[in-house]
Design a protein around this motif. Structure first.
Motif, short mmCIF file in Angstrom:
data_model
loop_
_atom_site.label_atom_id
_atom_site.label_comp_id
_atom_site.label_asym_id
_atom_site.label_seq_id
_atom_site.Cartn_x
_atom_site.Cartn_y
_atom_site.Cartn_z
N THR A 48 0.84 -1.20 0.00
CA THR A 48 0.00 0.00 0.00
C THR A 48 0.87 1.25 0.00
OG1 THR A 48 -0.15 -0.16 2.42
CG2 THR A 48 -1.92 -1.17 1.14
N ALA A 107 -5.83 0.48 -1.54
CA ALA A 107 -4.39 0.48 -1.80
C ALA A 107 -3.68 1.72 -1.26
CB ALA A 107 -4.13 0.39 -3.30
N ARG A 110 -2.64 0.83 4.70
CA ARG A 110 -2.96 -0.43 5.38
C ARG A 110 -4.12 -0.25 6.35
NH1 ARG A 110 2.81 -2.06 7.71
NH2 ARG A 110 2.81 0.21 8.01
N ASN A 115 -8.11 4.64 4.16
CA ASN A 115 -8.64 4.39 2.82
C ASN A 115 -10.02 5.00 2.66
OD1 ASN A 115 -6.61 2.83 1.40
ND2 ASN A 115 -7.02 1.19 2.86
N SER A 323 -5.25 -3.91 -5.45
CA SER A 323 -5.02 -3.50 -4.07
C SER A 323 -3.56 -3.13 -3.80
CB SER A 323 -5.45 -4.61 -3.10
OG SER A 323 -4.70 -5.80 -3.34
N CYS A 325 -0.63 -0.33 -4.33
CA CYS A 325 -0.51 1.10 -4.57
C CYS A 325 0.09 1.37 -5.95
CB CYS A 325 0.37 1.73 -3.48
SG CYS A 325 0.78 3.45 -3.77
#
Length: 370
Positions: A48, A107, A110, A115, A323, A325
């Motif tokens: 991520t 992504a 964590r 998010n 998922s 980054c």
């Protein structure tokens, strides 16, 4: 809409992920995941976002806030104001491609709350994270490039991009008239699409649960915040013709920018549009292999372009590992190239952005004439 899709639409007992089945995963699925897992294990990186993504977020949000503030409260010269409106539109598109997109796929961080918070940045530019979750994350990413099932292929009858869509007489000229219509994407989000999906509880063949509780509150408040920023606050400072001019300038720039980044990976000359096996309601490849076959990359050698568009030019990599980054996906490209070559899975890569635009033009011309 195909007869099979109509039958699916009439079935109220099937869940969205059951509408169309894929074959079970095989060696390709296992190997591509193994190789990518090995890369992250070797590099010791988080999948991520890291500090680099947070710094990028700060840059994009600062550009958005600064251009908005100068446009509304400072700019007196019309030329300067229009320049700021263009910058505002580019910044809004940057938020969508670099911040909200990662966050919507989990992504960005964590941490789930981070998010969710970053995903709500879409509300700031007039969209809605709840509708986007269903339209993009679930429906588009599951059924990508499958006519009737992937709503991103639906141009409302104004365009024909797959051989399985109905051809109308005016499609003969779609390679000319669609380009200005692409710029209406953001305005269409803000005033029509989100409200229509919520009101109908449906997106094409897919049922969309109407938001309740916190999700409904965010939908209403998000739209209220956007309309306040886009119209109410500016109208306190400027006459309405200027407000309308600057809103249209920013929104049209954001719309064409977003459209021509998300369209190219899926609708070019070599794009594949699979159809379910007749009477079986399933695609004859695994979902992972399907994602690899139907998404194209472009301008992979340009670091600046990749930075600006949230690495969406590495679109196959994103569809295989949504998922992860976007800052990591360019490094995955040679790994996935090798695995695809090993298993004979074709992949389209346009060397430049302009070559992708030309290829999309040719697809529109072909689909309008066939």
């Amino acid at each position: 809409m195909t007869e099979e899709s109509k039958a699916t639409l009439n079935s109220s007992t099937r869940k969205w992920w059951m509408l169309l089945q894929f074959e079970k995963g095989g060696e390709f699925d296992v190997e591509v995941r193994r190789q990518v897992d090995a890369y992250f294990a070797k590099m010791g990186r988080s999948r991520t976002g890291t500090g680099a993504l947070h710094a990028k977020t700060a840059i994009i949000l600062s550009s958005f806030v600064l251009s908005y503030g100068l446009l509304v409260f400072w700019a007196e010269n019309v030329v300067a104001a229009l320049g700021l409106a263009v910058l505002l539109g580019l910044s809004a598109a940057g938020i969508g491609m670099n911040i909200q997109h990662d966050a919507g796929h989990g992504a960005y961080s964590r941490r789930g709350w981070a998010n969710r918070l970053a995903a709500m940045s879409l509300n700031l530019i007039g969209g809605n994270s709840y509708v986007w979750k269903w339209k993009h994350t679930r429906f588009h990413h599951t059924f990508v490039n499958i006519t009737d099932y992937d709503s991103d292929l639906d141009f409302g009858g104004m365009g024909r991009v797959t051989p399985y869509q109905k051809k109308r007489w005016f499609h003969r000229w779609q390679q000319f008239y669609l380009w200005p219509l692409y710029s209406l994407l953001a305005i269409k989000w803000q005033f029509i699409d989100d409200f229509l999906v919520i009101a109908q509880g449906r997106l094409g063949v897919h049922e969309v649960p109407r938001p309740k509780g916190w999700a409904l509150l965010l939908f209403v408040s998000g739209k209220a915040v956007f309309f306040t920023l886009a119209f109410f606050v500016p109208l306190l400072m400027r006459p309405w013709p200027q407000v309308l001019l600057f809103y249209l300038s920013a929104s049209l720039v954001a719309g064409i920018y977003l459209s021509l980044i998300f369209i190219l990976p899926h609708t070019v000359e070599d794009s594949i549009f699979p159809v379910p096996a007749e009477g079986k309601g399933r695609i004859d490849t695994s979902r992972t292999e399907h994602q690899a076959r139907v998404t194209a990359d472009f301008a992979r050698s340009s670091r600046l372009f990749t930075w600006l568009v949230g690495a969406l030019n590495f679109h196959r990599e994103h569809h295989l590992f949504p998922s992860i980054c976007h800052l990591h996906t360019p490094a995955l490209a040679p790994i996935i190239d090798a695995v695809c070559e090993q298993y004979g899975i074709p992949h389209t890569v346009h060397r430049s952005y302009s070559s992708g635009i030309v290829s999309h033009y040719r697809l529109l011309r072909r689909m309008g004439r066939e």
